[in-house]
Enzyme design. Sequence first.
Site, PDB file in Angstrom:
ATOM      1  N   ASN A 146       0.910  -1.137   0.117  1.00 35.48           N
ATOM      2  CA  ASN A 146       0.130  -0.075   0.134  1.00 35.48           C
ATOM      3  C   ASN A 146       1.000   1.300  -0.084  1.00 35.48           C
ATOM      4  OD1 ASN A 146      -1.901   1.933   0.423  1.00 35.48           O
ATOM      5  ND2 ASN A 146      -2.193   1.394   2.629  1.00 35.48           N
ATOM      6  N   LYS A 200       0.196   4.121  -0.294  1.00 34.48           N
ATOM      7  CA  LYS A 200      -0.528   5.341   0.256  1.00 34.48           C
ATOM      8  C   LYS A 200      -0.224   6.383  -0.862  1.00 34.48           C
ATOM      9  CE  LYS A 200       0.199   3.679   4.836  1.00 34.48           C
ATOM     10  NZ  LYS A 200       0.068   3.770   6.194  1.00 34.48           N
ATOM     11  N   HIS A 245      -9.565   2.000   4.576  1.00 36.04           N
ATOM     12  CA  HIS A 245      -8.353   2.037   5.119  1.00 36.04           C
ATOM     13  C   HIS A 245      -8.550   3.064   6.201  1.00 36.04           C
ATOM     14  CE1 HIS A 245      -4.332   3.113   6.102  1.00 36.04           C
ATOM     15  NE2 HIS A 245      -3.743   1.764   5.693  1.00 36.04           N
ATOM     16  N   GLU A 278      -6.095  -4.296  10.670  1.00 37.92           N
ATOM     17  CA  GLU A 278      -4.952  -3.170  10.720  1.00 37.92           C
ATOM     18  C   GLU A 278      -5.538  -2.459  11.955  1.00 37.92           C
ATOM     19  OE1 GLU A 278      -2.689  -2.339   7.133  1.00 37.92           O
ATOM     20  OE2 GLU A 278      -4.258  -0.716   7.380  1.00 37.92           O
TER      21      GLU A 278
HETATM   22  P1  PGA Z   1       2.349   0.755   7.868  1.00 42.14           P
HETATM   23  O1  PGA Z   1       0.928   1.136   6.872  1.00 42.14           O
HETATM   24  O2  PGA Z   1       2.800  -0.562   7.465  1.00 42.14           O
HETATM   25  O3  PGA Z   1       3.297   1.922   7.321  1.00 42.14           O
HETATM   26  O4  PGA Z   1       2.120   0.737   9.222  1.00 42.14           O
HETATM   27  C1  PGA Z   1       0.308  -0.044   6.973  1.00 42.14           C
HETATM   28  C2  PGA Z   1      -1.266   0.380   6.259  1.00 42.14           C
HETATM   29  O5  PGA Z   1      -1.573   1.512   6.657  1.00 42.14           O
HETATM   30  O6  PGA Z   1      -1.629   0.090   5.560  1.00 42.14           O
END
Ligand code: PGA
Length: 273
Positions: A9, A11, A103, A172
């Site tokens: 992901n 982002k 998310h 998550e």
């Molecule tokens: P992270 O993010 O691995 O940076 O904690 C996971 C996510 O938000 O999907």
Amino acid sequence: MDKKIIVANWKNHPDTLAEAEGILEFTNEYLGSLGEKKEFSLVFCPPFVFVEDVARYLKMSHLEHEAFLGAQDIAPEDKSALTGEVSGPMLAKLGVRYVIIGHSERRWKIGESDSVVNQKLKSVLRNEFIPIVCIGEKTREDNFKKFLEAQVQNTFSGLTADEIERCIIAYEPVWAISTNSGAHPDTPQSALESINMIKEVLIDKFQIPSSKSQTNSKPQLSNFKPIFLYGGSVNSKNVADFMKEKDISGVLVGGASVDKNEFVKILEITAKI
Ligand code: PGA
């Protein structure tokens, strides 16, 4: 053993297309070095501006069979005018196969309600993508189980057992996501407890998978169909702990997925499990 799934992901990163290409090229080279034996599938979820370019890159020799294209969001409706949204039919034309829904950054930073997430989930299913549905509590307080129960019920509201069985569910916990202050990963043990609780809610409220079973007996958690990922501060140091668990089918990786060296380390470790 089924192949583990690693969802990248990205982002709203990386800053440039050249960096995005760098991640894909480095991953492609590494996959080439593995030969035939690949114990995992990859899903790259770039920001919308890079989706088309990533689709082109995924045709690279070694990525072609192991890596799939995902989107980070979808419009709740297919045809109506919705400024700023990208519709399911548009994503389909780009070759998208998976879509992340709910998310926590969209739920808590943008303000997407459970009801909006539910509409988007229906849009993903209607357009025949595979939903990656994020579920997670904001804080680990005494009543977090109640919170998760309500989030699960609202997110999947109105879906049939068959539809829920088409979902990938990513547990998550919001407090574990690397960009949140004080974040640290959950432990596999505690993540599994939450995953089992989510399964119980789905079995109770949506008759999964009892609607398909021959008897009226309560289905066993071990027969439960939707698969679960863990996400939240996954990196090369902790990925093995999650991947070793048979009831965790893979990981959703945020920050570490845009660091090409760290991402390939995660793949190397997964390949050895
Ligand atoms: P992270 O993010 O691995 O940076 O904690 C996971 C996510 O938000 O999907």
